[in-house]
Scaffold this motif. Structure first.
Motif, short mmCIF file in Angstrom:
data_model
loop_
_atom_site.label_atom_id
_atom_site.label_comp_id
_atom_site.label_asym_id
_atom_site.label_seq_id
_atom_site.Cartn_x
_atom_site.Cartn_y
_atom_site.Cartn_z
N ASP A 266 18.30 5.89 27.21
CA ASP A 266 17.90 4.48 27.29
C ASP A 266 17.15 4.04 26.03
N GLY A 267 17.10 4.89 25.03
CA GLY A 267 16.45 4.52 23.79
C GLY A 267 14.97 4.84 23.75
N ARG A 268 14.45 5.32 24.88
CA ARG A 268 13.02 5.64 24.89
C ARG A 268 12.80 7.03 24.32
N VAL A 269 11.57 7.22 23.93
CA VAL A 269 11.21 8.53 23.38
C VAL A 269 10.72 9.41 24.52
N ALA A 270 11.15 10.65 24.54
CA ALA A 270 10.60 11.60 25.50
C ALA A 270 10.06 12.80 24.74
N MET A 271 8.96 13.32 25.24
CA MET A 271 8.34 14.47 24.58
C MET A 271 9.00 15.76 25.08
N ILE A 272 9.13 16.71 24.17
CA ILE A 272 9.64 18.03 24.56
C ILE A 272 8.44 18.96 24.70
N MET A 273 8.34 19.60 25.86
CA MET A 273 7.17 20.41 26.12
C MET A 273 7.24 21.76 25.42
N ASP A 274 6.10 22.18 24.97
CA ASP A 274 5.96 23.49 24.33
C ASP A 274 5.55 24.46 25.42
N VAL A 275 6.53 25.10 26.04
CA VAL A 275 6.25 25.91 27.23
C VAL A 275 5.32 27.10 26.94
N PRO A 276 5.55 27.86 25.87
CA PRO A 276 4.61 28.97 25.64
C PRO A 276 3.16 28.51 25.54
N ALA A 277 2.97 27.34 24.93
CA ALA A 277 1.60 26.82 24.82
C ALA A 277 1.04 26.46 26.19
N LEU A 278 1.91 25.90 27.05
CA LEU A 278 1.48 25.55 28.41
C LEU A 278 1.09 26.80 29.19
N VAL A 279 1.90 27.84 29.01
CA VAL A 279 1.63 29.08 29.73
C VAL A 279 0.29 29.65 29.28
N LYS A 280 0.05 29.57 28.01
CA LYS A 280 -1.23 30.04 27.49
C LYS A 280 -2.38 29.23 28.08
N LEU A 281 -2.13 27.94 28.17
CA LEU A 281 -3.12 27.03 28.72
C LEU A 281 -3.46 27.44 30.15
N ALA A 282 -2.43 27.83 30.90
CA ALA A 282 -2.63 28.20 32.29
C ALA A 282 -3.47 29.46 32.41
N GLN A 283 -3.43 30.26 31.38
CA GLN A 283 -4.16 31.52 31.47
C GLN A 283 -5.66 31.35 31.21
#
Lengths: 161, 695
Positions: B677-694
């Motif tokens: 639709d022309g909108r911007v979507a962010m791509i998640m940095d999964v390894p960083a998220l996993v680290k965050l969860a830890q």
């Protein structure tokens, strides 16, 4: 190259794009302006400062949008079909700024530009090139490149980090 | 009329580099006991092309080295002498020297004169040695084209030559050069009546070397016309050779003579192969008919190469990238149109909808083919390893064979460039630390020859590259001891997989002796970092005493990503599909609070930490209770985490755009993309998220 442009413009007077923020009128070097467009769907960036509205897709380029009204606590912050975004091309980057309205393109001769007095303004004096007067309007001339790349704006990595 | 040659330099550099690489791989593939004539010819052609090119561009130092190289190759090719491993070593070395010279020319830096001189001498020595040996074998040197009677070979195979040559400032700048020549002559025969005058040298040589070979030996020092060479017991031939020399060219085009063409007014200074070579009559004459076309064929080789070159073109990577970007835009525009049309009346706008469906297919095909331009077979990396392994193995006195599997597997050019260093390091490591010495291997009941296997394959959206050795494997105790010494904290019941990953820690090396090959502990951490930087993952499996396998998983390309779009509140995010193991809707009882802080979710008997995306990103969600939303189970770096989102939207192939071009790095995001639709979507940095969860 840029200094050359600056000197020739200064002798013949420089062209500025003026916009309003609240009751104040600001002028920026028109050569830094890429285009002016309406405000539309912005994708927010998580945990970014509130004045960074997010990013938009400008014909395939991801462009961050900064709301100067929020940054400088000026004007009424609302988004409608009259909200204007100035797309700037500075320091090899493309950045959009949200302002209250774009008013004019003016030419300011060198003698019409007075140095800014030392006062504490919302916009730090280091970003103000001078004050211009045309008829009875006063225009605050801003060094937009310096402002946008400053650490305050949190737009550029090297300075922000 | 002068042409600016410099514009062709780049092409020459690239082509020569290719020829050198080609030559090297051919040399390594060569079976010394039964060399394939096609391969020998190909090696010769490669050397010849480099020589031709360097001659044209005036890189004389390269010409000189290739010339000597080519002379020896030519003899091998013509079965005059048998190829030995010593020669292959010398050829490989010559290749290195040439590469050095090439780089020097390319960068305008100073060439290593000493190395090129050394290799030239080495090759000359090999040639000279083989000249002596050559005569004992049946020779199939091109036979005379004239019907001149054969010179009968002397009973003892010896000839008496009267040699006289011009000595002046240009051909013998230094006295050593003359000494070298004389020494070379002494190596092949007996010198008598030697007279060195101010401008000429005359001597009598008794040798078993054929006249042609002798002339070639002189080629390195003097021009053919400066040499008078007579075989004493056959004056008639001398006359003949003189006439031919005056003519300036003969029947055989001899690549060795390219050097003299500068001086020769008649262009090509080809001189006649002298007719009076000792010819073990029978075999030589039988071979004669085939021999002529064969030589002609090689002379035409450069032409054949040109034809082959025309089927491919060299394009700069920027142009290709620009094309990829534009196609990416096209795909987005197409998707936008498709979305607009989806709300229209199917019947009323049938033709428009059909047309768009076709556009969809075409753009996809276009995208695929454009992406494939950047794809290269991994052989570009693998091909350098036979040499690495060979050199290292001989240095370490180990016996190692290298196997490669799946060389045709294609991956992005950018990845190829970045994977080559880490792979080299892993291979060197396997060789140095993994594979044992032959005696040790025999003692363990293994084949004294170790095997290193390089394997590449596509696996889902990934490329998997494995470096496997059948060496000693990793030693758990040793690594743990080292970790203790380095002060790296670890749990006592740490899993093997985690132990192996420790070797990637900076400065970590369990090698008992630091060799110049490896063991300094800088390297494995670099390997890990390099692979991380291209979104790859490393795994190690090790079987004690049986070997060790390092597996590298890489995305196919860095530009496009398969992603699942998820929605939280008003926002859409892309999660790279490669990290997702499953999605599930949890029951209310599966969610547990841990000490009032984090939450965990029970997934098939396993507690997985849960992250609510709306909390991490500070957005207002549509649902706040996990049992009303969806959990996406992510796995990165061996850790699992459940991501709580509002809903799943769909699966897309997205073009990765950098956020840093106009903005800066955003924590938790690896980039952005533009949706249909022309909108911007962010791509998640999964390894960083996993680290965050830890945390």
């Amino acid at each position: 190259m840029q200094t050359n442009e600056g000197t020739t413009a200064a002798s013949e007077g420089r062209e500025l794009l003026t916009f309003t923020l609240g009751s104040e009128e600001y002028g920026i070097d028109i050569l830094k302006v890429q285009e002016i467009r309406g405000y539309d769907a912005v994708t927010t960036i998580a945990n970014a400062p509130d004045f960074i509205k997010g990013v938009i897709n400008l014909r395939g380029i991801i462009v961050p949008i900064v709301d100067l009204r929020i940054k400088f606590h000026l004007g009424k912050v609302e988004y409608d079909q009259f909200t204007v975004v100035i797309i700037l091309n500075i320091a090899h980057r493309v950045v959009g700024i949200v302002v209250d309205g774009v008013s004019d393109v003016i030419t300011l001769a060198a003698d019409q530009l007075k140095p800014a007095p030392e006062f504490s303004s919302t916009l730090g004096t280091q970003y103000i090139t001078g004050l211009g007067t045309i008829d009875d309007r006063m225009i605050i001339v801003v060094d937009i490149e310096r402002l946008m790349t400053s650490s305050d704006m949190e737009l550029v990595e090297a300075i922000a980090a | 009329m002068s042409i600016d040659m410099s514009q062709f330099y780049q092409v020459f550099f690239e082509e020569s580099a290719e020829h050198l690489a080609n030559m090297e791989s051919l040399l390594l593939a060569l079976d010394l006991d039964a060399p394939d004539p096609d391969q020998l010819n190909a090696i010769f052609r490669a050397a010849h092309s480099i020589k031709g090119g360097s001659g044209t561009f005036g890189f004389t130092d390269m010409t000189e080295v290739t010339h000597v190289l080519e002379t020896l190759l030519d003899r091998i090719r013509k079965n005059e002498i048998a190829i030995t491993s010593e020669m292959v070593d010398a050829f490989l070395l010559a290749g290195d020297v040439l590469r050095g010279l090439l780089e020097a020319h390319q960068n305008g830096s100073l060439a290593d004169e000493a190395a090129s001189l050394a290799i030239r001498e080495k090759l000359q020595k090999l040639t000279a040695a083989s000249i002596g040996a050559g005569n004992t074998k049946p020779s199939d040197v091109p036979a005379p084209t004239s019907k001149e009677p054969e010179v009968p070979a002397a009973a003892n195979g010896q000839y008496v030559y009267q040699i006289r040559f011009v000595k002046n400032r240009t051909n013998f700048k230094k006295k050593e050069q003359l000494d070298n020549l004389l020494q070379a002559l002494r190596d092949i025969g007996t010198i008598s009546n030697q007279k060195i005058e101010s401008n000429s040298v005359s001597l009598t040589l008794i040798s078993s070397t054929s006249e042609e070979d002798l002339r070639e030996a002189f080629m390195f020092f003097i021009k053919p016309e400066q040499l008078t060479l007579t075989v004493q017991d056959n004056p008639s031939v001398t006359n003949k050779s003189k006439t031919d020399d005056e003519l300036g060219y003969g029947f055989f085009v001899d690549p060795e003579n390219l050097k003299s063409d500068v001086e020769n007014a008649q262009g090509y200074g080809f001189f006649v192969e002298l007719e009076n070579q000792p010819q073990p009559a029978a075999s030589g004459q039988i071979l004669q008919p085939e021999e002529i076309p064969q030589r002609r064929a090689t002379d035409k080789a450069p032409t054949a190469a040109t034809v082959a070159a025309e089927t491919s073109i060299r394009v700069s990577v920027e142009k290709v990238d620009q094309m990829i970007n534009l196609v990416g835009e096209l795909v987005i525009t197409q998707a936008m149109l498709a979305e607009t049309v989806s709300g229209m009346d199917q019947v009323l706008y049938e033709r428009l909808i059909n047309g768009l469906a076709q556009l969809d297919r075409n753009t996809r095909d276009l995208q695929e083919s454009v992406m494939s331009v950047r794809m290269m077979p991994i052989n570009f990396v693998f091909s350098r390893f036979p040499r690495v392994v060979r050199d290292l193995a001989s240095k370490l006195e180990k016996k190692v064979q290298l196997k490669t599997v799946g060389e045709g597997t294609e991956l992005d050019k950018g990845l190829i460039e970045k994977i080559s260093d880490p792979l080299t390091h892993l291979v060197r490591n396997s060789l140095d630390h993994g594979i044992e010495l032959p005696e040790e291997r025999i003692a363990k009941g293994k084949d004294p020859q170790g095997t290193i296997t390089l394997r590449a394959a596509h696996q889902g959206g990934n490329i998997v590259i494995e470096v496997e050795d059948d060496g000693a494997g990793l030693n758990r105790e040793k690594i743990l001891a080292k970790a203790r010494e380095k002060g790296i904290p670890f749990n006592d019941n740490i899993s093997d997989a985690d132990v192996w990953l420790m070797i990637f820690a900076p400065g970590f090396s369990t090698a008992e002796i630091v060799t110049d090959v490896s063991g300094r502990g800088v390297g494995m951490d670099v390997v890990k970092r390099n692979i991380d930087s291209i979104a790859g993952r490393v795994e190690i499996t090790s079987r004690p005493g049986q070997g060790c396998t390092v597996t590298i998983r890489l995305p196919l390309t860095l530009a496009i990503l398969d992603g699942l779009s998820i929605a939280v509140g008003e926002q859409t995010y892309i999660v790279p599909l490669s990290f997702i193991s499953e999605s599930l809707q949890p029951g209310a009882t599966d969610i547990k609070n841990v000490s009032g802080q984090g939450q965990v979710v029970l997934v098939r008997g396993e507690y997985v930490p849960m992250i609510a995306l709306h909390q991490v990103f500070n957005i207002k969600p549509k649902v706040t209770r996990p049992e009303e939303g969806i959990l996406v189970l992510l796995e990165a770096e061996g850790k699992k985490v459940a991501l709580f989102v509002d809903e799943l939207v769909g699966q897309h192939q997205v073009v990765i755009k950098s956020l840093e071009t106009n903005y800066r790095k955003v924590a938790g995001m690896s980039g952005a993309t533009i949706m249909g639709d022309g909108r911007v979507a962010m791509i998640m940095d999964v390894p960083a998220l996993v680290k965050l969860a830890q945390q």
